[in-house]
Enzyme design. Structure first.
Site, mmCIF file in Angstrom:
data_model
loop_
_atom_site.group_PDB
_atom_site.id
_atom_site.type_symbol
_atom_site.label_atom_id
_atom_site.label_comp_id
_atom_site.label_asym_id
_atom_site.label_seq_id
_atom_site.Cartn_x
_atom_site.Cartn_y
_atom_site.Cartn_z
ATOM 1 N N SER A 171 52.460 41.598 37.637
ATOM 2 C CA SER A 171 51.836 41.894 38.937
ATOM 3 C C SER A 171 52.907 41.934 40.020
ATOM 4 O O SER A 171 53.716 41.004 40.124
ATOM 5 C CB SER A 171 50.836 40.805 39.303
ATOM 6 O OG SER A 171 49.827 40.713 38.328
ATOM 7 N N ARG B 229 51.001 31.069 42.230
ATOM 8 C CA ARG B 229 52.293 31.721 41.954
ATOM 9 C C ARG B 229 53.396 31.158 42.859
ATOM 10 O O ARG B 229 54.262 31.887 43.347
ATOM 11 C CB ARG B 229 52.217 33.237 42.132
ATOM 12 C CG ARG B 229 51.287 33.939 41.173
ATOM 13 C CD ARG B 229 51.747 33.810 39.716
ATOM 14 N NE ARG B 229 50.980 34.699 38.876
ATOM 15 C CZ ARG B 229 49.789 34.388 38.350
ATOM 16 N NH1 ARG B 229 49.250 33.203 38.571
ATOM 17 N NH2 ARG B 229 49.159 35.266 37.588
ATOM 18 N N GLU C 289 54.920 39.394 44.712
ATOM 19 C CA GLU C 289 54.864 38.222 43.829
ATOM 20 C C GLU C 289 56.259 37.885 43.259
ATOM 21 O O GLU C 289 56.632 36.721 43.236
ATOM 22 C CB GLU C 289 53.838 38.504 42.721
ATOM 23 C CG GLU C 289 53.266 37.276 42.082
ATOM 24 C CD GLU C 289 54.042 36.943 40.843
ATOM 25 O OE1 GLU C 289 54.597 35.833 40.793
ATOM 26 O OE2 GLU C 289 54.116 37.784 39.940
HETATM 27 N N1 EPU Z 1 41.457 46.547 39.262
HETATM 28 C C1 EPU Z 1 41.168 47.830 39.666
HETATM 29 N N2 EPU Z 1 42.145 48.771 39.574
HETATM 30 C C2 EPU Z 1 43.394 48.474 39.092
HETATM 31 C C3 EPU Z 1 43.677 47.156 38.684
HETATM 32 C C4 EPU Z 1 42.685 46.207 38.767
HETATM 33 O O1 EPU Z 1 40.069 48.138 40.119
HETATM 34 O O2 EPU Z 1 44.233 49.373 39.037
HETATM 35 C C5 EPU Z 1 40.396 45.532 39.288
HETATM 36 C C6 EPU Z 1 39.922 45.222 37.845
HETATM 37 O O3 EPU Z 1 38.962 46.095 37.431
HETATM 38 C C7 EPU Z 1 39.425 43.822 37.975
HETATM 39 C C8 EPU Z 1 40.263 43.234 39.095
HETATM 40 O O4 EPU Z 1 40.884 44.315 39.778
HETATM 41 O O5 EPU Z 1 38.082 43.807 38.359
HETATM 42 C C9 EPU Z 1 41.258 42.228 38.610
HETATM 43 O O6 EPU Z 1 42.128 42.824 37.632
HETATM 44 P P1 EPU Z 1 42.685 41.979 36.388
HETATM 45 O O7 EPU Z 1 41.594 41.274 35.708
HETATM 46 O O8 EPU Z 1 43.544 42.905 35.603
HETATM 47 O O9 EPU Z 1 43.558 40.842 37.034
HETATM 48 P P2 EPU Z 1 44.568 40.845 38.255
HETATM 49 O O10 EPU Z 1 43.944 40.086 39.388
HETATM 50 O O11 EPU Z 1 45.034 42.220 38.551
HETATM 51 C C10 EPU Z 1 45.700 38.564 37.631
HETATM 52 C C11 EPU Z 1 47.110 38.050 37.572
HETATM 53 C C12 EPU Z 1 47.759 38.460 36.257
HETATM 54 C C13 EPU Z 1 46.949 37.906 35.118
HETATM 55 C C14 EPU Z 1 45.505 38.419 35.221
HETATM 56 C C15 EPU Z 1 44.626 37.761 34.200
HETATM 57 C C16 EPU Z 1 47.953 37.899 39.846
HETATM 58 C C17 EPU Z 1 48.841 38.482 40.907
HETATM 59 N N3 EPU Z 1 47.892 38.557 38.694
HETATM 60 O O12 EPU Z 1 45.778 39.987 37.666
HETATM 61 O O13 EPU Z 1 49.047 37.885 36.220
HETATM 62 O O14 EPU Z 1 47.492 38.276 33.859
HETATM 63 O O15 EPU Z 1 44.965 38.096 36.524
HETATM 64 O O16 EPU Z 1 44.417 36.417 34.531
HETATM 65 O O17 EPU Z 1 47.367 36.851 40.070
HETATM 66 C C18 EPU Z 1 51.330 38.295 36.769
HETATM 67 O O18 EPU Z 1 51.257 37.343 37.556
HETATM 68 O O19 EPU Z 1 52.403 38.948 36.628
HETATM 69 C C19 EPU Z 1 50.163 38.693 36.021
HETATM 70 C C20 EPU Z 1 50.167 39.750 35.209
#
Ligand code: EPU
Length: 362
Positions: free
Chosen positions: A254, A164, A358
């Site tokens: 995010s 990012r 972010e």
């Molecule tokens: N999780 C929780 N509770 C929550 C949210 C998430 O326990 O309230 C856990 C989920 O269960 C999962 C893990 O955290 O095991 C990761 O969650 P998720 O797969 O939704 O992905 P993320 O790491 O939260 C990242 C990117 C997103 C992108 C997704 C899919 C970043 C900062 N965010 O989110 O990007 O869409 O992966 O690849 O890297 C963005 O940058 O704006 C964005 C939405």
């Protein structure tokens, strides 16, 4: 070049925060930038580049001259046996561009479907989702120096992509004008305006799988090798189920980056809570799910004024106050930042991890 004064920015940022631009200039091509630079009144003032407003938090009125990028155009630049090279004007809507590439038969961007914002903003934060980052498909950008009006092209190395992150997110300390070869060493934030983005879509196309949410879709649909269109549909479904639609509930995706820690730090966190979600990276470090850290501190559904933590994804902060004037003023940048700081403090106190925002705080 169209110049407007005292422009409401609520419709131009996806958090739908109320703020004004003292001066807003619509940029539909490099001629507009050159005309602006030649203006005695506006040419030398500080500038702020606005794309789709999907990765900014406005904490007040914007005093620098706002350059609203509206450069259109999308085309196939080159087709070889190894790749399609496609190009988008910086003002093109990113998701519409992804949809267009697939419809034309140029697959490769499907994992990045439905990300809000413009094509020109995509390299700035090196957008990423479901196992693909923009840098994995990047060919080059054309940009214009906001001091000299000189147009230049940067390759991936010169963009200095990170998680990012890119050269476009960092300010420059140098004051001299940009010369050939200087761009790599300098931060280009508010210094260079991206005009066009070119992407390299490798042939033959291969699906990028292995992300848990996509694996679940594969299992449900009993599918061994999905098509690009199938992946695109799944990514859209996953995002719609997990992330709030900015048209309905203001947000910037995010709000924090997923932090990276050493194996020792991770072991310490596992000792505090064995349920922590983490991923091993190829360089030996470990990425923690910031959403999980925030969630486990009990933030999901909590709010400060009209700024809230999204109920289905704790990593996303939302505007609980509606998106237009009929709904009242909505949230303020101050409320959003108060909530963000409170989250940072509680995650730090519980896990010793400092979460980094972010979006760009303006
Ligand atoms: N999780 C929780 N509770 C929550 C949210 C998430 O326990 O309230 C856990 C989920 O269960 C999962 C893990 O955290 O095991 C990761 O969650 P998720 O797969 O939704 O992905 P993320 O790491 O939260 C990242 C990117 C997103 C992108 C997704 C899919 C970043 C900062 N965010 O989110 O990007 O869409 O992966 O690849 O890297 C963005 O940058 O704006 C964005 C939405």
């Amino acid at each position: 070049m169209l110049v407007e004064k005292n422009v409401a920015l609520r419709a131009f940022n996806t958090f739908h925060i109320v703020a004004k631009a003292h001066t807003l200039v619509h940029i539909s091509g490099e001629a507009d930038v050159r005309e602006l630079l030649a203006e005695p009144e506006l040419g030398t003032l500080p500038k702020f580049i606005l794309g789709g407003g999907s990765n900014i938090v406005l904490t007040g009125d914007v005093k620098p001259v706002v350059l609203k990028v509206e450069i259109t155009g999308r085309r196939l630049v080159q087709e070889t046996s190894k790749a399609f090279i496609v190009e988008a004007g910086a003002g093109e809507n990113w998701h519409d561009f992804v949809t267009w590439t697939l419809a034309q038969g140029y697959p490769g961007l499907e994992n990045l479907a439905l990300i809000p914002g413009t094509a020109g903003a995509a390299p700035v934060q090196n957008i990423g989702a479901y196992g693909v980052e923009l840098q994995d498909r990047f060919e080059s950008v054309d940009a214009i120096d906001l001091q000299t009006g000189q147009v230049f092209t940067l390759n991936a190395a010169q963009c200095a992509f990170g998680y990012r992150d890119s050269v476009f997110k960092h300010s420059s300390v140098a004051t001299s004008s940009l010369g050939a070869g200087d761009h790599q060493a300098l931060g280009l934030k508010d210094r260079a305006l991206i005009l066009r983005v070119r992407l390299r879509l490798p042939r033959p196309w291969k699906p990028v799988l292995g992300y848990a949410d996509l694996d679940k879709k594969m299992a449900i649909h009993v599918c061994a090798v999905p098509s690009a269109q199938q992946l695109y549909d799944w990514v859209c479904e996953i995002r719609r189920a997990k992330l709030p639609d900015p048209q309905v509930m203001g947000n910037v995706g995010s709000f924090f980056k997923n932090p990276t820690v050493t194996p020792e730090q991770c072991a310490d966190i596992i000792a505090r809570d064995p349920k922590v979600t983490y991923y091993h990276l190829t360089d030996g470090t470990i990425k923690l799910a910031a959403g999980w850290l925030i969630d486990s501190c009990g933030w999901r559904g909590k709010s400060v004024g009209n700024a809230g933590v999204y109920e289905k994804q704790a990593l996303v902060l939302v505007n609980l106050g509606g998106n237009d004037a009929a709904c009242g003023t909505g949230t303020t940048g101050g409320e959003v930042m108060t909530l963000a700081r409170a989250i940072q403090t509680s995650v730090y106190e519980r896990f010793g991890i400092r979460l980094e925002p972010e979006p760009v705080i303006v």
